[in-house]
Write a protein that holds these residues in place. Structure first.
Motif, PDB file in Angstrom:
ATOM      1  N   ASN A  44       1.227 -18.318  -1.279  1.00  0.00           N
ATOM      2  CA  ASN A  44       0.196 -19.052  -0.566  1.00  0.00           C
ATOM      3  C   ASN A  44      -0.062 -20.392  -1.248  1.00  0.00           C
ATOM      4  O   ASN A  44       0.666 -20.791  -2.166  1.00  0.00           O
ATOM      5  N   GLU A  45      -1.134 -21.070  -0.797  1.00  0.00           N
ATOM      6  CA  GLU A  45      -1.375 -22.413  -1.331  1.00  0.00           C
ATOM      7  C   GLU A  45      -1.757 -22.401  -2.794  1.00  0.00           C
ATOM      8  O   GLU A  45      -1.746 -23.435  -3.475  1.00  0.00           O
ATOM      9  N   ARG A  46      -2.093 -21.219  -3.324  1.00  0.00           N
ATOM     10  CA  ARG A  46      -2.447 -21.103  -4.746  1.00  0.00           C
ATOM     11  C   ARG A  46      -1.278 -20.569  -5.565  1.00  0.00           C
ATOM     12  O   ARG A  46      -1.448 -20.226  -6.733  1.00  0.00           O
ATOM     13  N   GLY A  47      -0.100 -20.461  -4.920  1.00  0.00           N
ATOM     14  CA  GLY A  47       1.075 -19.960  -5.609  1.00  0.00           C
ATOM     15  C   GLY A  47       1.111 -18.456  -5.758  1.00  0.00           C
ATOM     16  O   GLY A  47       2.034 -17.920  -6.372  1.00  0.00           O
ATOM     17  N   ALA A  48       0.108 -17.755  -5.214  1.00  0.00           N
ATOM     18  CA  ALA A  48       0.039 -16.300  -5.347  1.00  0.00           C
ATOM     19  C   ALA A  48       0.824 -15.632  -4.227  1.00  0.00           C
ATOM     20  O   ALA A  48       1.018 -16.193  -3.155  1.00  0.00           O
ATOM     21  N   TYR A  49       1.257 -14.413  -4.495  1.00  0.00           N
ATOM     22  CA  TYR A  49       2.021 -13.672  -3.483  1.00  0.00           C
ATOM     23  C   TYR A  49       1.829 -12.184  -3.704  1.00  0.00           C
ATOM     24  O   TYR A  49       1.481 -11.725  -4.805  1.00  0.00           O
ATOM     25  N   THR A  50       2.053 -11.421  -2.634  1.00  0.00           N
ATOM     26  CA  THR A  50       2.126  -9.958  -2.699  1.00  0.00           C
ATOM     27  C   THR A  50       3.268  -9.539  -1.800  1.00  0.00           C
ATOM     28  O   THR A  50       3.225  -9.744  -0.580  1.00  0.00           O
ATOM     29  N   LEU A  51       4.299  -8.978  -2.382  1.00  0.00           N
ATOM     30  CA  LEU A  51       5.484  -8.534  -1.652  1.00  0.00           C
ATOM     31  C   LEU A  51       5.516  -7.009  -1.651  1.00  0.00           C
ATOM     32  O   LEU A  51       5.505  -6.380  -2.704  1.00  0.00           O
ATOM     33  N   THR A  52       5.548  -6.428  -0.445  1.00  0.00           N
ATOM     34  CA  THR A  52       5.510  -4.975  -0.304  1.00  0.00           C
ATOM     35  C   THR A  52       6.652  -4.507   0.586  1.00  0.00           C
ATOM     36  O   THR A  52       6.966  -5.154   1.596  1.00  0.00           O
ATOM     37  N   GLY A  53       7.258  -3.395   0.238  1.00  0.00           N
ATOM     38  CA  GLY A  53       8.314  -2.832   1.066  1.00  0.00           C
ATOM     39  C   GLY A  53       8.497  -1.354   0.795  1.00  0.00           C
ATOM     40  O   GLY A  53       8.205  -0.869  -0.306  1.00  0.00           O
ATOM     41  N   ASN A  54       8.951  -0.657   1.817  1.00  0.00           N
ATOM     42  CA  ASN A  54       9.257   0.766   1.661  1.00  0.00           C
ATOM     43  C   ASN A  54      10.702   0.922   1.193  1.00  0.00           C
ATOM     44  O   ASN A  54      11.633   0.645   1.946  1.00  0.00           O
ATOM     45  N   GLY A  55      10.894   1.332  -0.046  1.00  0.00           N
ATOM     46  CA  GLY A  55      12.247   1.493  -0.539  1.00  0.00           C
ATOM     47  C   GLY A  55      12.312   1.413  -2.055  1.00  0.00           C
ATOM     48  O   GLY A  55      11.345   1.025  -2.735  1.00  0.00           O
ATOM     49  N   ASN A  56      13.455   1.729  -2.595  1.00  0.00           N
ATOM     50  CA  ASN A  56      13.674   1.714  -4.050  1.00  0.00           C
ATOM     51  C   ASN A  56      14.334   0.402  -4.462  1.00  0.00           C
ATOM     52  O   ASN A  56      15.521   0.349  -4.793  1.00  0.00           O
TER      53      ASN A  56
END
Length: 856
Positions: A64-76
């Motif tokens: 985002n504009e603050r450089g933050a992120y959250t990456l989520t996924g179902n899997g190994n």
């Protein structure tokens, strides 16, 4: 408080809430989550809009504009790659199946720096003045008109519209459970490609192919729907209402408009006329596609809690200054219910005349109870595709007459080969099975039993095929006249006949020991359901029941159990015998008219008396009989409805609603006692104020010609319940004010959290502020004043002889309220203040009222 739900029908609640809780209960999947911040290695500042992706997959996200992120996924997943144009790509190892933090620095890549437009350092205070990014967006804004289809005298194009809903994040183990074995054909139809990292189970699909035509002067649009099809859930849902609601949630997005309506809220477009006051813009990169040179422009809200977008657009570096591509998303801090993620992707293609036209618009939204994208939810996607643009074909004026949308007679019967040839894009493997899967599902006895139980719980009706019993919330109630009251009723359904309908109920009061009943018969002239638009029917009815004088409730029946609880003194009632004949005719352009005949016999009940000044204490209370003829016209352009089991609820839109009604009492006709005429007119409209929310305004006026007793005057709509009623005066007592002429104004404004979003605690609770104002001005001519005409019924008094009914003086009745909406996501609570006429007996200066709402 089902009856007070605003802007939503019970079927929509049933559909969305059912899917939401079902998906939450079925979710069992291993989730890998990576969070962190990306830093610019040269400036040590956060790096917005960098790309983060699980290596070897298409599952990714942007910071985002603050450089933050959250990456989520179902899997190994075992590694994540971080990249940004002009910087060296970095790959980091991660642990699969857990939540973890990974923050990195991206170093500039000297080999590609010459391809990048230098971004202004975020260490400097952001200013619009002398900012090249703002200069660019101002050029885009100034060229908006020429880049819209309305710039041409005539325009035409073909549109393909696809709307799909799915359950998201369903575990593959669900279909293996014994209880779900019979539904395996449905549960195995998953889509794992549309939304990276999530498994989708499609449950709803609708498609439409249309030809659209536009004329500039005078402005007129015409849409011819050539083909349409959708999932049909049968009798358990209002399929038309459900479609309207979903399409309203996923409204078409026009970035060149100042405001974009989504999820019952308005968002300010990043290229709105005043957008530079609310957005910050940053030059990003340049691209060359064919011969077109494009410059990337990132945009973020100045205040992250406002109803604004963040994202990136590419603008053509030519005389058009047109948007060639744009990606929009929302800040998680904004005040939206249930929405965990929202993305809008639009592409524009250059036509032969050099202009850029919208070629594809894709909106994706993920809804859920849990936060952060975890757990089950509902995923919806609307895809709009456009082609065959023409800007030089003129049509005659008659072509644009009539309804703005026409549906071809064979639109719903197109064969499969038509859809294969005319879809702008083919269906996915999972989408192609939705129609047959839902057809199979609704034929299963277990599904029908479940839906019947939910329908009874939410709508109050139990169906027995051609007849249904209900509504359940009227089975039991109580009031001062009848005491404990039991009622049982029902009505026929379209399964018995689409032409003939009947409705009835019987009720018994244990205090007055009287039976009450109702019976009606309706004939549908257009052989369509009388509950669906456009209505065209004639109805006859008889009702013997109790009533509070002046109460004309909307979307609720007076013997609803929840309305049994009332404040203050409530001892003036009526017994009514009412014969009616009504004819209603609606047209596709949303103009309607109706004719009515009514013979009405009113008898005073409890503490109410019908006596003149010359009657003594032993004179029995009289019975008032009137016969009325009425005609009403109503025009509500572009109106849409939610169809409930009991009431058809209009969707409040931006268009005004006009109503005018004329009623004439005919003396001598069927023992009618008075000649009089009543003319009533009203206008209501919603005004959208972009970031400041919206305002509902209603104006009404009436005038009664002739001499009548107080039961035939305008008895102003009061409210002695604890529920906030939009169309009543919430601190006025029943039968407190009567008039033979009046004008009223009602203003209700919702700020949609504009101020609360800036207060830490309120922002976390996602409360929204609202205010309202109601004023009533009226009066009574001397000919209708019982103090000057002893032959008229005297105004009611209380047990001590103190007057309890009044007429308005030169001072209008005024009340105002301030409310907190979105409490627990469903309720609005108002503190109401009555500003005058405080010397009347048994009145309250302050009151707290609540009502249920449903908004995103």
């Amino acid at each position: 408080m089902n009856h007070l739900l605003r802007c939503i029908s019970y079927q929509t609640v049933l559909f969305l809430s059912g899917l939401l809780f079902l998906s939450a209960g079925l979710t069992r999947a291993q989730v890998t989550t990576v969070t962190g911040t990306i830093i610019d290695g040269a400036t040590n500042q956060p790096l917005p809009f960098a790309n983060i992706v699980f290596v070897g997959t298409t599952i990714g996200i942007s910071s985002n504009e603050r450089g933050a992120y959250t990456l989520t996924g179902n899997g190994n997943f075992v590694s994540v790659a971080f990249s940004f144009l002009g910087y060296k790509t970095v790959t980091k190892s991660i642990k699969p199946g857990i939540s973890q933090q990974v923050s990195i620095r991206l170093e500039p890549d000297a080999q590609v720096l010459n391809e990048v437009v230098i971004r202004k350092s975020k260490q400097e205070r952001y200013r619009n003045k002398n900012n090249p990014a703002v200069e660019l967006i101002r050029n885009v804004i100034s060229h908006k008109e020429q880049n819209q289809i309305g710039h041409y005298d005539y325009a035409a194009y073909e549109e393909y519209d696809k709307l799909q809903f799915s359950l998201s994040s369903l575990s593959t183990k669900v279909s293996e459970r014994k209880i779900f074995q019979k539904y395996k054909f449905l549960l195995n139809n998953r889509d794992t490609t549309t939304l990276p990292g999530k498994s989708l189970l499609p449950v709803y699909l609708e498609e439409k192919v249309s030809d659209a035509y536009f004329r500039k002067d005078p402005a007129k649009e015409k849409v011819i729907v050539k083909a349409k099809k959708r999932v049909d859930f049968g009798q358990y849902f209002d399929n038309n209402g459900l479609s309207l609601y979903l399409n309203r949630m996923y409204s078409k997005v026009d970035i060149y408009s100042n405001s974009i309506f989504l999820m019952t809220n308005q968002f300010l477009s990043p290229i709105a006329s005043n957008a530079p006051l609310f957005y910050q813009y940053y030059l990003a990169d340049t691209l060359t596609i064919g011969k077109a040179k494009l410059i990337g422009l990132n945009f973020v809200p100045r205040n992250g809690t406002d109803m604004l977008f963040e994202g990136k657009m590419y603008v053509t570096l030519d005389s058009n200054y047109a948007v060639q591509k744009i990606n929009l998303t929302i800040n998680p801090k904004i005040n939206l219910n249930w929405v965990r993620d929202l993305q809008i992707r639009q592409q524009f293609e250059q036509n032969t005349d050099g202009r850029y036209y919208l070629s594809k618009s894709d909106m994706l939204a993920d809804f859920g109870i849990s936060k952060g994208g975890k757990g089950g939810g509902i995923f919806g996607q609307r895809t709009l595709s456009y082609r065959n643009y023409k800007t030089d074909e003129a049509h005659t004026a008659s072509f644009y007459e009539g309804s703005p949308q026409v549906v071809a007679e064979d639109a719903t019967t197109k064969p499969d080969v038509f859809w294969v040839e005319n879809r702008h894009d083919s269906l996915s493997a999972a989408e192609s099975k939705i129609y047959t899967n839902i057809d199979s599902l609704k034929r299963m006895p277990s599904f029908r039993r479940t839906m019947e139980a939910l329908t009874f719980l939410l709508a109050g009706y139990k169906s027995f095929g051609p007849f249904e019993v209900g509504p359940a919330n009227t089975f039991y109630s109580f009031n001062p006249v009848e005491g404990f009251r039991l009622r049982l009723g029902g009505r026929t359904t379209p399964e018995l006949s689409k032409r003939y309908y009947a409705e009835t109920y019987a009720a018994y009061g244990f205090k007055d020991q009287r039976w009450k009943y109702f019976l009606s018969g309706t004939y549908s002239i257009n052989n369509k359901s009388i509950y669906q638009f456009p209505q065209n029917y004639i109805r006859t009815s008889f009702q013997r029941d109790t009533k509070i004088p002046g109460q004309e409730l909307q979307f609720v029946q007076e013997d609803n159990f929840l309305l049994s609880f009332k404040r203050g003194v409530n001892d003036k009632w009526l017994y009514n015998d009412t014969w009616r004949i009504d004819y209603v005719h609606e047209f596709e352009n949303h103009f309607s008219y109706s004719f009515g005949f009514k013979n009405w016999q009113q008898s005073a009940a409890e503490a109410l008396l019908f006596k003149t000044a010359t009657d003594n204490e032993n004179t029995p209370s009289r019975t008032l009989t009137t016969t009325e003829l009425s005609v009403e016209a109503r025009y509500a352009p572009n109106e849409q409805f939610y169809q409930g089991k009991i009431y058809r609820i209009p969707i409040v839109g931006r268009y005004p609603v006009y109503t005018i009604r004329f009623t004439a009492g005919v003396k001598g006709l069927l023992n009618s006692s008075y000649n009089y005429q009543n003319l009533t007119a009203s206008i209501s409209k919603r005004f959208y104020l972009s970031q400041l929310g919206y305002t509902n305004v209603a104006v009404q006026g009436s005038y009664i010609f002739g001499q009548v007793p107080f039961p035939l005057l305008t008895i102003h709509r009061a409210n002695q319940t604890y529920a906030y009623q939009l169309n009543s005066y919430n601190l006025m007592n029943f039968l407190e004010f009567v008039s033979d002429h009046h004008a009223s104004l009602s203003i209700d404004h919702s700020f949609n959290g504009f101020f609360f979003n800036k207060i830490p605690l309120f922002k976390k609770l996602k409360w929204r502020e609202a205010v309202s104002f109601k004023a009533l001005y009226g009066g009574l001519r001397s000919q209708n004043d019982p103090q000057q005409n002893p032959s008229l019924y005297q105004f009611p008094v209380d047990a001590l002889g103190t007057p309890s009914t009044y007429t308005l003086t030169k001072t209008p009745y005024i009340e105002a309220s301030a409310g907190v909406a979105n409490v627990l996501k469903f309720f609005r609570i108002d503190l109401v203040k009555r500003l005058n006429y405080l010397d009347h007996p048994n009145v309250s200066q302050w009151g707290i009222r609540a009502r249920a709402t449903f908004d995103f």
